[in-house]
Design a protein around this motif. Structure first.
Motif, PDB file in Angstrom:
ATOM      1  N   ALA A  46      45.339  47.403  41.559  1.00  0.00           N
ATOM      2  CA  ALA A  46      44.402  46.647  40.721  1.00  0.00           C
ATOM      3  C   ALA A  46      42.990  46.641  41.308  1.00  0.00           C
ATOM      4  CB  ALA A  46      44.904  45.216  40.555  1.00  0.00           C
ATOM      5  N   GLY A  47      42.682  47.580  42.198  1.00  0.00           N
ATOM      6  CA  GLY A  47      41.343  47.659  42.752  1.00  0.00           C
ATOM      7  C   GLY A  47      41.059  46.597  43.778  1.00  0.00           C
ATOM      8  N   ALA A  48      42.004  46.416  44.724  1.00  0.00           N
ATOM      9  CA  ALA A  48      41.855  45.420  45.793  1.00  0.00           C
ATOM     10  C   ALA A  48      41.635  44.016  45.230  1.00  0.00           C
ATOM     11  CB  ALA A  48      40.721  45.813  46.741  1.00  0.00           C
ATOM     12  N   LEU A  49      42.394  43.682  44.195  1.00  0.00           N
ATOM     13  CA  LEU A  49      42.316  42.357  43.581  1.00  0.00           C
ATOM     14  C   LEU A  49      42.689  41.285  44.603  1.00  0.00           C
ATOM     15  CD1 LEU A  49      42.069  40.702  40.889  1.00  0.00           C
ATOM     16  CD2 LEU A  49      44.530  41.085  40.604  1.00  0.00           C
ATOM     17  N   MET A  50      41.883  40.247  44.702  1.00  0.00           N
ATOM     18  CA  MET A  50      42.143  39.145  45.636  1.00  0.00           C
ATOM     19  C   MET A  50      42.957  38.071  44.920  1.00  0.00           C
ATOM     20  SD  MET A  50      40.792  40.022  48.508  1.00  0.00           S
ATOM     21  CE  MET A  50      40.700  38.462  49.400  1.00  0.00           C
ATOM     22  N   LEU A  51      44.114  37.734  45.492  1.00  0.00           N
ATOM     23  CA  LEU A  51      44.985  36.728  44.898  1.00  0.00           C
ATOM     24  C   LEU A  51      44.918  35.444  45.709  1.00  0.00           C
ATOM     25  CD1 LEU A  51      48.133  38.915  44.140  1.00  0.00           C
ATOM     26  CD2 LEU A  51      46.317  38.239  42.560  1.00  0.00           C
ATOM     27  N   PRO A  52      45.054  34.277  45.051  1.00  0.00           N
ATOM     28  CA  PRO A  52      45.038  33.005  45.786  1.00  0.00           C
ATOM     29  C   PRO A  52      46.202  32.936  46.767  1.00  0.00           C
ATOM     30  CG  PRO A  52      44.826  32.662  43.407  1.00  0.00           C
ATOM     31  CD  PRO A  52      45.186  34.094  43.603  1.00  0.00           C
ATOM     32  N   GLU A  53      45.924  32.689  48.029  1.00  0.00           N
ATOM     33  CA  GLU A  53      46.958  32.667  49.057  1.00  0.00           C
ATOM     34  C   GLU A  53      48.045  31.656  48.743  1.00  0.00           C
ATOM     35  OE1 GLU A  53      48.976  33.956  52.278  1.00  0.00           O
ATOM     36  OE2 GLU A  53      47.085  34.809  51.572  1.00  0.00           O
ATOM     37  N   GLU A  54      47.659  30.521  48.142  1.00  0.00           N
ATOM     38  CA  GLU A  54      48.645  29.471  47.849  1.00  0.00           C
ATOM     39  C   GLU A  54      49.596  29.861  46.725  1.00  0.00           C
ATOM     40  OE1 GLU A  54      44.818  28.422  45.567  1.00  0.00           O
ATOM     41  OE2 GLU A  54      45.394  29.229  47.532  1.00  0.00           O
TER      42      GLU A  54
END
Length: 310
Positions: A103-111
């Motif tokens: 997904a293009g280095a998508l950042m997901l919420p760690e929680e």
């Protein structure tokens, strides 16, 4: 057991299929999966055909449409569908895998990232089965990014679930390791042998179990594991059920066995922390019956005769 999802029906066969907004998306960051909570989705109204069926008190399996909205993804839905891997279907709903890398280095919420163990207590159970099965396929893809023979990057097969090395032609399939699990019953004393593992996160009472060695039959593996772990002899080894167990890339083969001779336990301390005989009324309650081992213990506890008509 976790795979007993009736009346729902599981379709595991490989397909080349495009996703729809209402299909489920297992979005992975490494081995962790993105599972949003209902609190963050409180303002989202899902009008899809499957609305409500993925509910859980804390987290749930999201659809493509939900992931697209919750993460504020700007690219059009048809672009977001790209680089998704079809996994399987349950009833008429498809499940897909996508990674943050895809997904293009998508950042997901760690929680909102969870290890596979979250699916042990996930509800409803048929979606727990979907989730843990997806994590096994994801683990396979992560472990086979490179050829184990020549080290070249692999590619996905277009005709079956496999990783292919375009350099040397090596083909790798998902790892499914057969393992035996055995309920040993002292029929004279009407007791069952329960054990606790020496390590690991599972601290409840369980059964003798272990992986099948190369060149070994299932019954041969069962007798060997019993002798190695608790030093007992058995007879009347009776097949009970089998079960896919994606938590450890396994296929579990369950047996009941009758104690033969001396009930004294010789503990393999490198594997087990405890082992003891329990009468039916003293068998402890278990946290669930998602595993074949837990079902076998519960069968004995509830007065069942595992050797009758088998």
């Amino acid at each position: 057991m976790i795979h007993k999802i009736e009346p729902h029906k599981y379709y595991p066969e490989f397909r080349s299929q495009d996703p729809k907004p209402s299909d489920y998306l297992l979005l992975f960051d490494g081995e962790k999966v993105y599972l949003p909570s209902h609190t963050e989705n409180s303002d989202v109204t899902d009008t899809s055909a499957g609305a409500g069926i993925s509910e859980h008190p804390q987290v749930y399996l999201p659809t493509f449409e939900e992931v697209h909205g919750l993460l504020g993804i700007r690219q059009p839905m048809e672009r977001f569908f790209l680089d998704c891997e079809y996994l399987f279907s349950i009833d008429d709903r498809a499940f897909f895998r996508k990674t943050t890398e895809d997904a293009g280095a998508l950042m997901l919420p760690e929680e909102d990232l969870y290890a596979s163990g979250v699916f042990r207590n996930f509800e409803p159970e048929y979606l727990a089965f979907a989730g843990i099965t997806a994590t096994q396929i994801n683990r396979f893809r992560l472990d086979r990014k490179f050829c184990g023979r020549c080290g070249h990057p692999t590619i996905h097969s277009t005709t079956e679930r496999a990783c292919i090395c375009p350099e040397c032609g090596q083909i790798e399939y998902p790892k499914i390791s057969p393992a035996v699990i055995i309920a040993i019953v002292d029929t004279e004393q009407d007791k069952i042998l329960l054990t606790r593992y020496a390590g690991g996160s599972y601290r409840h009472w369980a059964l003798v179990a272990g992986f099948v060695e190369v060149g070994e039959t299932f019954k041969g593996a069962a007798r060997r594991e019993i002798m190695e772990e608790v030093g007992l002899k058995v007879s009347d080894l009776v097949y009970y059920k089998s079960q896919p167990w994606s938590f450890s890339d396994s296929a579990m083969i369950g047996f009941f066995a009758k104690l033969e001779g001396n009930p004294s336990i010789t503990l393999q301390e490198s594997e087990l922390g405890e082992a003891a005989w329990f009468s039916r009324e003293d068998v402890p309650d278990l946290p669930s019956t998602i595993s074949v081992g837990q079902e076998m213990i519960t069968l004995f506890k509830n007065g069942g005769d595992p050797f009758c008509q088998r």
